[in-house]
Scaffold this motif. Structure first.
Motif, mmCIF file in Angstrom:
data_model
loop_
_atom_site.group_PDB
_atom_site.id
_atom_site.type_symbol
_atom_site.label_atom_id
_atom_site.label_comp_id
_atom_site.label_asym_id
_atom_site.label_seq_id
_atom_site.Cartn_x
_atom_site.Cartn_y
_atom_site.Cartn_z
ATOM 1 N N ASP A 140 3.314 2.915 -8.864
ATOM 2 C CA ASP A 140 3.073 1.584 -8.288
ATOM 3 C C ASP A 140 4.261 0.661 -8.515
ATOM 4 O O ASP A 140 4.650 -0.107 -7.623
ATOM 5 N N ASN A 158 0.835 -1.207 0.000
ATOM 6 C CA ASN A 158 0.000 0.000 0.000
ATOM 7 C C ASN A 158 0.864 1.249 0.000
ATOM 8 O O ASN A 158 1.995 1.255 0.499
ATOM 9 N N ARG A 201 -3.524 3.553 -1.038
ATOM 10 C CA ARG A 201 -3.672 2.882 -2.326
ATOM 11 C C ARG A 201 -3.230 1.421 -2.211
ATOM 12 O O ARG A 201 -2.133 1.124 -1.746
ATOM 13 N N ASP A 246 0.221 6.865 -12.296
ATOM 14 C CA ASP A 246 0.022 6.039 -11.101
ATOM 15 C C ASP A 246 0.660 4.670 -11.261
ATOM 16 O O ASP A 246 1.195 4.108 -10.292
ATOM 17 N N THR A 255 -2.435 -3.263 -10.653
ATOM 18 C CA THR A 255 -3.174 -2.010 -10.765
ATOM 19 C C THR A 255 -3.250 -1.533 -12.207
ATOM 20 O O THR A 255 -2.513 -1.992 -13.076
ATOM 21 N N ARG A 267 -1.597 7.850 -1.399
ATOM 22 C CA ARG A 267 -2.556 7.865 -2.513
ATOM 23 C C ARG A 267 -3.746 6.972 -2.182
ATOM 24 O O ARG A 267 -3.740 6.238 -1.202
ATOM 25 N N THR A 268 -4.744 7.022 -3.049
ATOM 26 C CA THR A 268 -5.933 6.195 -2.890
ATOM 27 C C THR A 268 -6.148 5.371 -4.149
ATOM 28 O O THR A 268 -5.496 5.582 -5.173
ATOM 29 N N GLY A 269 -7.116 4.427 -4.065
ATOM 30 C CA GLY A 269 -7.462 3.621 -5.236
ATOM 31 C C GLY A 269 -6.594 2.389 -5.338
ATOM 32 O O GLY A 269 -6.200 1.785 -4.351
ATOM 33 N N GLY A 270 -6.288 2.016 -6.580
ATOM 34 C CA GLY A 270 -5.478 0.838 -6.816
ATOM 35 C C GLY A 270 -6.321 -0.401 -7.035
ATOM 36 O O GLY A 270 -7.457 -0.341 -7.505
#
Length: 386
Positions: free
Chosen positions: A122, A31, A47, A118, A106, A35-38
């Protein structure tokens, strides 16, 4: 880009090595709290970066013990709308040869469109966290990582690899398989990449045409040692296994593909195996093999490299300048030691033709016209016999 020279190449026996390790698999979700999402869950707040990891194992299977020894890491970025399992060919080939391969999952969707920036971040997170697994006592990979990492990617993942490498100071090398231009620009980011790099291109790629994608990325790299390999008749998707999304895109854009998927992968491995062994396993002998592979591969390739092949061994007190080269008979050199030197002559396939001691001349009269390799004092020289 410099003018590429087409070479008709031959089989190199050195690449026909057998697999050494069984392959294990595990899944780790890393993680990034910033950031967020992923994709995935269980990695903590922020993330989520679910990562499929394939590694040399004592026995094949899920979460089996890592094989004895320590191993380098390759973090692999997938192509646009492609999943990690399209690259079974990659992990089966390289995990069995003693590499740990990590595939972040991702940015794999078609809609919404993936974020290239992003994905590059990652890839870097996974590389950093995988290295940290070596000192984590509870990790499957505790004391199993040799400290060397490479970033590798296909298509969109190849472009994201360039974005990642442009800000990553810990990696040893990068590999691009038909790397695509991205947003932000991989072509622009390439100028910040200084580690050794190798770019593979399918000559008939209509998905990411080489002139618009692979070559500008290669030209933009600031790496002192970089190599470009154009597989004549090759495709965009053939670096991976069959994948509906990629193959559909290729069917509507690429024409003139003249080799099979298996052929393209074999040609890629014939160059990449020794390159990775040198960059990530510190195998100096592999650098000689890599040099030979650029001139002796399973089929016709177009290659260019800025890498120096001199000075493979340290401690030599002999300064050698060969001339004339090309030659039709005798190669002469200055031998400041005035002592006999043991030399080996290899053909373009890497087969030993002669081994003897000489003082300052090597006679090529008995050999037919073609490409040869002269080895002396731990160094390898390409000789052209006219």
């Amino acid at each position: 880009m410099k003018k590429l020279v087409q070479l008709t190449l031959f089989t190199v026996i050195a690449f026909c090595s057998f697999s050494q390790y069984q392959i294990g698999h595990t899944t780790i979700t890393f993680n990034d709290p910033a950031r967020t999402g992923g994709f995935g869950s269980g990695g903590g707040s922020g993330r989520q970066i679910q990562t499929e990891i394939y590694y040399p194992a004592t026995t094949a299977g899920e979460n089996t013990a890592v094989a004895s020894g320590d191993f380098p890491i390759i973090v692999f970025g997938h192509g646009f709308a492609m999943s990690w399992d399209a690259y079974t060919n990659i992990w089966e080939h390289y995990a069995s040869k003693g590499y740990i391969l990590a595939f972040p999952r991702t940015e794999g969707s078609l809609f919404p469109a993936p974020s290239h920036g992003d994905f590059g971040l990652d890839i870097n997170i996974v590389e950093t966290r995988m290295q940290a697994e070596d000192v984590l006592a509870t990790s499957l990979f505790y004391q199993k990582i040799n400290g060397n990492s490479a970033l590798m990617g296909h298509s969109m993942g190849g472009g994201a690899t360039i974005l990642a490498a442009s800000t990553n100071t810990s990696i040893k090398a990068i590999v691009g398989l038909a790397p695509a231009e991205t947003n932000p620009s991989a072509i622009a980011a390439a100028s910040n990449v200084t580690v050794p790099a190798i770019i593979f291109s399918g000559g008939q790629d209509g998905v990411t045409p080489p002139d618009e994608h692979h070559i500008p990325i290669y030209d933009g790299l600031s790496s002192a040692c970089k190599t470009f390999v154009n597989i004549v008749g090759g495709a965009h998707c053939y670096f991976a296994n069959t994948n509906f999304n990629c193959d559909f895109g290729e069917a509507t854009t690429s024409t003139g593909i003249s080799i099979t998927r298996a052929d393209q992968q074999t040609r890629t491995y014939s160059i990449l195996d020794s390159w990775l062994a040198y960059q990530l396993k510190n195998d100096n002998a592999a650098w000689t093999t890599f040099q030979i592979s650029l001139n002796a591969s399973p089929s016709t390739l177009i290659t260019e490299t800025t890498c120096s092949f001199a000075g493979l061994a340290e401690g030599s007190d002999v300064e050698i300048m060969l001339s004339p080269n090309p030659t039709n008979s005798i190669i002469s050199f200055v031998n400041e030691s005035n002592e006999n030197i043991e030399i080996s002559i290899l053909n373009a396939s890497g087969q030993l033709l002669a081994k003897k001691e000489v003082q300052n001349q090597v006679d090529f009269t008995q050999f037919e016209s073609g490409i040869y390799f002269l080895q002396m004092n731990g160094k390898t020289y390409k000789i052209i016999k006219e």
